[in-house]
Write a protein that holds these residues in place. Structure first.
Motif, PDB file in Angstrom:
ATOM      1  N   ARG A 122       0.844  -1.197   0.000  1.00 55.61           N
ATOM      2  CA  ARG A 122       0.000   0.000   0.000  1.00 55.61           C
ATOM      3  C   ARG A 122       0.874   1.241   0.000  1.00 55.61           C
ATOM      4  NH1 ARG A 122      -3.138  -3.854   1.996  1.00 55.61           N
ATOM      5  NH2 ARG A 122      -5.377  -3.761   1.550  1.00 55.61           N
ATOM      6  N   VAL A 123       0.504   2.172  -0.845  1.00 55.41           N
ATOM      7  CA  VAL A 123       1.190   3.461  -0.912  1.00 55.41           C
ATOM      8  C   VAL A 123       0.245   4.518  -0.345  1.00 55.41           C
ATOM      9  CG1 VAL A 123       2.134   5.239  -2.430  1.00 55.41           C
ATOM     10  CG2 VAL A 123       2.598   2.807  -2.886  1.00 55.41           C
ATOM     11  N   ILE A 124       0.706   5.229   0.680  1.00 58.54           N
ATOM     12  CA  ILE A 124      -0.098   6.264   1.331  1.00 58.54           C
ATOM     13  C   ILE A 124       0.531   7.613   1.008  1.00 58.54           C
ATOM     14  CG2 ILE A 124      -0.974   7.128   3.536  1.00 58.54           C
ATOM     15  CD1 ILE A 124      -0.094   3.937   4.246  1.00 58.54           C
ATOM     16  N   ALA A 125      -0.197   8.435   0.270  1.00 56.08           N
ATOM     17  CA  ALA A 125       0.313   9.723  -0.182  1.00 56.08           C
ATOM     18  C   ALA A 125      -0.476  10.852   0.471  1.00 56.08           C
ATOM     19  CB  ALA A 125       0.221   9.821  -1.704  1.00 56.08           C
ATOM     20  N   ASP A 126       0.244  11.772   1.120  1.00 62.16           N
ATOM     21  CA  ASP A 126      -0.373  12.958   1.744  1.00 62.16           C
ATOM     22  C   ASP A 126       0.089  14.199   0.999  1.00 62.16           C
ATOM     23  OD1 ASP A 126      -1.826  11.853   4.058  1.00 62.16           O
ATOM     24  OD2 ASP A 126       0.148  11.172   4.680  1.00 62.16           O
TER      25      ASP A 126
ATOM     26  N   PRO B 294      -6.159  19.278  -1.040  1.00 55.73           N
ATOM     27  CA  PRO B 294      -6.994  18.190  -1.569  1.00 55.73           C
ATOM     28  C   PRO B 294      -6.699  17.948  -3.047  1.00 55.73           C
ATOM     29  CG  PRO B 294      -8.307  19.636  -0.205  1.00 55.73           C
ATOM     30  CD  PRO B 294      -6.971  20.311  -0.363  1.00 55.73           C
ATOM     31  N   ILE B 295      -6.686  16.679  -3.419  1.00 52.17           N
ATOM     32  CA  ILE B 295      -6.317  16.276  -4.778  1.00 52.17           C
ATOM     33  C   ILE B 295      -7.502  15.589  -5.454  1.00 52.17           C
ATOM     34  CG2 ILE B 295      -4.852  14.705  -6.110  1.00 52.17           C
ATOM     35  CD1 ILE B 295      -3.356  17.104  -5.123  1.00 52.17           C
ATOM     36  N   GLN B 296      -7.772  16.005  -6.671  1.00 53.37           N
ATOM     37  CA  GLN B 296      -8.735  15.320  -7.524  1.00 53.37           C
ATOM     38  C   GLN B 296      -7.947  14.693  -8.671  1.00 53.37           C
ATOM     39  OE1 GLN B 296     -11.988  14.976  -6.932  1.00 53.37           O
ATOM     40  NE2 GLN B 296     -11.877  16.202  -5.052  1.00 53.37           N
ATOM     41  N   THR B 297      -7.862  13.383  -8.676  1.00 55.86           N
ATOM     42  CA  THR B 297      -7.047  12.738  -9.707  1.00 55.86           C
ATOM     43  C   THR B 297      -7.684  11.432 -10.145  1.00 55.86           C
ATOM     44  OG1 THR B 297      -4.849  11.918 -10.238  1.00 55.86           O
ATOM     45  CG2 THR B 297      -5.650  11.467  -8.030  1.00 55.86           C
TER      46      THR B 297
ATOM     47  N   THR C 150      -6.819  15.250   1.590  1.00 60.40           N
ATOM     48  CA  THR C 150      -5.430  15.353   1.155  1.00 60.40           C
ATOM     49  C   THR C 150      -4.705  14.006   1.144  1.00 60.40           C
ATOM     50  OG1 THR C 150      -4.711  15.815   3.423  1.00 60.40           O
ATOM     51  CG2 THR C 150      -5.250  17.714   2.017  1.00 60.40           C
ATOM     52  N   ARG C 151      -5.373  12.929   1.533  1.00 59.24           N
ATOM     53  CA  ARG C 151      -4.716  11.609   1.608  1.00 59.24           C
ATOM     54  C   ARG C 151      -5.297  10.653   0.574  1.00 59.24           C
ATOM     55  NH1 ARG C 151      -3.157   8.126   6.886  1.00 59.24           N
ATOM     56  NH2 ARG C 151      -1.463   9.658   6.744  1.00 59.24           N
ATOM     57  N   LEU C 152      -4.403   9.996  -0.167  1.00 55.05           N
ATOM     58  CA  LEU C 152      -4.770   8.949  -1.116  1.00 55.05           C
ATOM     59  C   LEU C 152      -4.066   7.659  -0.705  1.00 55.05           C
ATOM     60  CD1 LEU C 152      -4.310  10.863  -4.504  1.00 55.05           C
ATOM     61  CD2 LEU C 152      -6.402  10.618  -3.175  1.00 55.05           C
TER      62      LEU C 152
ATOM     63  N   ILE D 213       4.657   6.253  -7.882  1.00 55.43           N
ATOM     64  CA  ILE D 213       5.346   7.378  -7.243  1.00 55.43           C
ATOM     65  C   ILE D 213       5.696   8.438  -8.283  1.00 55.43           C
ATOM     66  CG2 ILE D 213       7.457   8.051  -6.040  1.00 55.43           C
ATOM     67  CD1 ILE D 213       7.345   5.415  -4.545  1.00 55.43           C
ATOM     68  N   SER D 214       6.112   8.002  -9.457  1.00 50.29           N
ATOM     69  CA  SER D 214       6.428   8.949 -10.526  1.00 50.29           C
ATOM     70  C   SER D 214       5.216   9.805 -10.879  1.00 50.29           C
ATOM     71  CB  SER D 214       6.922   8.180 -11.761  1.00 50.29           C
ATOM     72  OG  SER D 214       7.190   9.057 -12.822  1.00 50.29           O
ATOM     73  N   GLN D 215       4.036   9.192 -10.920  1.00 52.89           N
ATOM     74  CA  GLN D 215       2.805   9.939 -11.223  1.00 52.89           C
ATOM     75  C   GLN D 215       2.424  10.877 -10.074  1.00 52.89           C
ATOM     76  OE1 GLN D 215      -0.006   9.526 -13.596  1.00 52.89           O
ATOM     77  NE2 GLN D 215       1.060   8.201 -15.058  1.00 52.89           N
ATOM     78  N   LEU D 216       2.565  10.404  -8.845  1.00 52.62           N
ATOM     79  CA  LEU D 216       2.136  11.200  -7.694  1.00 52.62           C
ATOM     80  C   LEU D 216       2.944  12.492  -7.573  1.00 52.62           C
ATOM     81  CD1 LEU D 216       1.653   8.391  -5.003  1.00 52.62           C
ATOM     82  CD2 LEU D 216      -0.140   9.712  -6.143  1.00 52.62           C
ATOM     83  N   THR D 217       4.207  12.442  -7.915  1.00 55.87           N
ATOM     84  CA  THR D 217       5.038  13.650  -7.799  1.00 55.87           C
ATOM     85  C   THR D 217       4.657  14.716  -8.814  1.00 55.87           C
ATOM     86  OG1 THR D 217       6.707  12.637  -9.248  1.00 55.87           O
ATOM     87  CG2 THR D 217       6.997  12.365  -6.865  1.00 55.87           C
ATOM     88  N   GLN D 218       3.856  14.338  -9.820  1.00 56.48           N
ATOM     89  CA  GLN D 218       3.492  15.284 -10.868  1.00 56.48           C
ATOM     90  C   GLN D 218       2.109  15.909 -10.678  1.00 56.48           C
ATOM     91  OE1 GLN D 218       3.985  13.448 -14.743  1.00 56.48           O
ATOM     92  NE2 GLN D 218       5.854  12.387 -14.091  1.00 56.48           N
ATOM     93  N   ILE D 219       1.299  15.361  -9.755  1.00 53.57           N
ATOM     94  CA  ILE D 219      -0.085  15.826  -9.688  1.00 53.57           C
ATOM     95  C   ILE D 219      -0.356  16.811  -8.561  1.00 53.57           C
ATOM     96  CG2 ILE D 219      -0.931  13.686 -10.709  1.00 53.57           C
ATOM     97  CD1 ILE D 219      -1.838  12.813  -7.928  1.00 53.57           C
TER      98      ILE D 219
END
Length: 314
Positions: free
Chosen positions: A245-249, A253-256, A271-273, A284-290
Motif C-alpha cells: 500500500r502506498v499512502i500519499a499525503d 486536496p487532490i482530484q485525480t 489530502t490523503r490517497l 510514485i512517478s505519477q504522484l510527484t506530478q499531480i
C-alpha cells in the motif's frame, strides 16, 4: 545435506465420541495426515498452522516423543523413536509451555547438570555457556532458582539449556509465548544471530508471525494434518496476490484519476490517497506530478492477512 527427511508421515489417535445418551464409540482421527518434509542443514524453517493443525504432533514425531502411525522419517540420520537416545545428543528442544530446567535449583546448577547428562567436555560447555551468557544477558540471574525467574528470564535459560551440548537441530515450539516486548527482542536477536552462522538448523512453530518474518527464509504451513504451502513468504504473497500500500499525503486536496496497471485506489479522503499496488515505482512517478506531496509511505503486506486467507481456502 538433508538433516530431516519425512515421507508420508502420519499420526492417528483413537478418540471416543458421543453416539447416544450414554454410549460412546471409537473414531480414528489423523492429527498428521501424510506430511512430506525435507530440510537442509542450516535452514531456518517456520512451521505454521492453526490450533489443532498438527504442528506440535509433527515435532513430537521428529524428536522421538511420539511413534508415527505411518510413513518414513529420518532426523540426523536416525529413526527418531527407536534411536531416540542417540538422537537426543544431536538435537535441542524448547517448548514454550514446558521446562527442562530444575525448578528449585539455581539456573547455573541446571546448566551444570545438563553438561553431565549430555557428557559434554568441560571446555566446550564453558565456551558455549559464555557465549549464551553474553548474548542473552544471563549473568544477573545465574544464581537465582528457576522457580523465581520471570517468564522472559526462564525462556532465555531454556534456549541456553537446549544449546549447551551443541545440537545440529533446534526445535522451537512457541519460544516467545507470553514474553514482553523486550524479552521477545532478546530471544529473536539471539536466534537470528545463531541462524546467520549456519551451524544450527532451526524448526520454529509459533502463532507470533513477527517471529517468522524476522527469522525464517522458508515457511511450511500445515492445516488439517496436511501441508498446504512450502516455500518463501514472498511466494505466499505472490500466490494470494498480496499487494503493498502506498499512502500519499498532499498539501491540498487532490482530484485525480490515476490509471496504471496493477494500481488500485483504495481510499481518497481530502489530502490523503491510499493505493494498493503491484509495483511502486510508476505510481510514485505519477504522484510527484499531480500536486505538492507532503509525505509518502509504503506499507508492506501483512503476513497475518495472507496466512488467514490460506487457512480459509485449505
Amino acid at each position: 545435506m538433508k538433516v530431516i527427511e519425512a515421507r508420508g508421515l502420519r499420526k492417528e489417535f483413537v478418540v471416543r465420541v458421543k453416539a447416544g445418551a450414554i454410549r460412546r464409540q471409537k473414531r480414528v482421527v489423523a492429527a498428521v495426515d501424510g506430511v512430506d518434509l525435507a530440510i537442509e542443514r542450516g535452514e531456518m524453517v517456520g512451521y505454521l498452522g492453526p490450533n489443532g493443525a498438527g504442528k506440535s504432533t509433527t515435532l513430537k514425531m521428529l524428536t522421538g516423543v511420539l511413534m508415527p502411525s505411518g510413513g518414513d522419517v529420518r532426523v540426523c540420520g536416525f529413526t527418531p523413536v527407536p534411536q531416540r537416545v542417540k538422537l537426543a545428543r544431536r538435537i535441542g528442544v524448547v517448548f514454550g509451555q514446558r521446562s527442562q530446567l530444575w525448578w528449585d535449583l539455581p539456573l547455573g546448577d541446571s546448566f551444570d547438570l545438563l553438561r553431565h547428562i549430555y557428557r559434554v567436555p568441560a571446555a566446550e560447555h564453558a565456551l558455549r555457556l559464555d557465549r549464551c551468557r553474553d548474548l542473552l544477558d544471563l549473568d544477573a540471574f545465574m544464581q537465582t532458582p528457576v522457580r523465581q525467574l520471570s517468564l522472559g528470564q526462564r525462556m532465555r535459560g531454556e534456549l541456553t539449556a537446549a544449546l549447551l551440548h551443541g545440537p545440529e537441530i533446534l526445535f522451537l515450539d512457541e519460544p516467545t509465548i507470553g514474553l514482553d516486548v523486550v524479552s521477545k527482542q532478546a530471544v529473536r536477536g539471539f536466534l537470528a544471530e545463531l541462524g546467520e552462522k549456519g551451524d544450527t538448523t532451526m524448526i520454529l512453530t509459533t502463532h507470533d508471525l513477527a517471529d517468522i518474518e524476522r527469522l525464517c527464509q522458508r515457511i511450511v504451513v500445515i492445516d488439517h494434518g496436511r501441508v498446504v504451502h512450502d516455500g518463501t513468504i514472498q511466494a505466499l504473497h505472490d500466490r494470494y496476490r498480496s499487494r503493498r500500500r502506498v499512502i500519499a499525503d498532499f498539501d491540498e486536496p487532490i482530484q485525480t484519476d490515476i490509471r496504471l496497471p496493477g494500481v488500485e485506489l483504495e481510499s481518497s479522503t481530502g489530502t490523503r490517497l491510499i493505493f494498493a499496488v503491484d509495483e511502486v515505482g510508476p505510481l510514485i512517478s505519477q504522484l510527484t506530478q499531480i500536486g505538492s506531496l507532503r509525505d509518502l509511505s509504503i506499507a508492506e503486506p501483512e503476513i497475518e492477512d495472507v496466512i488467514s486467507r490460506l487457512y480459509l481456502s485449505s
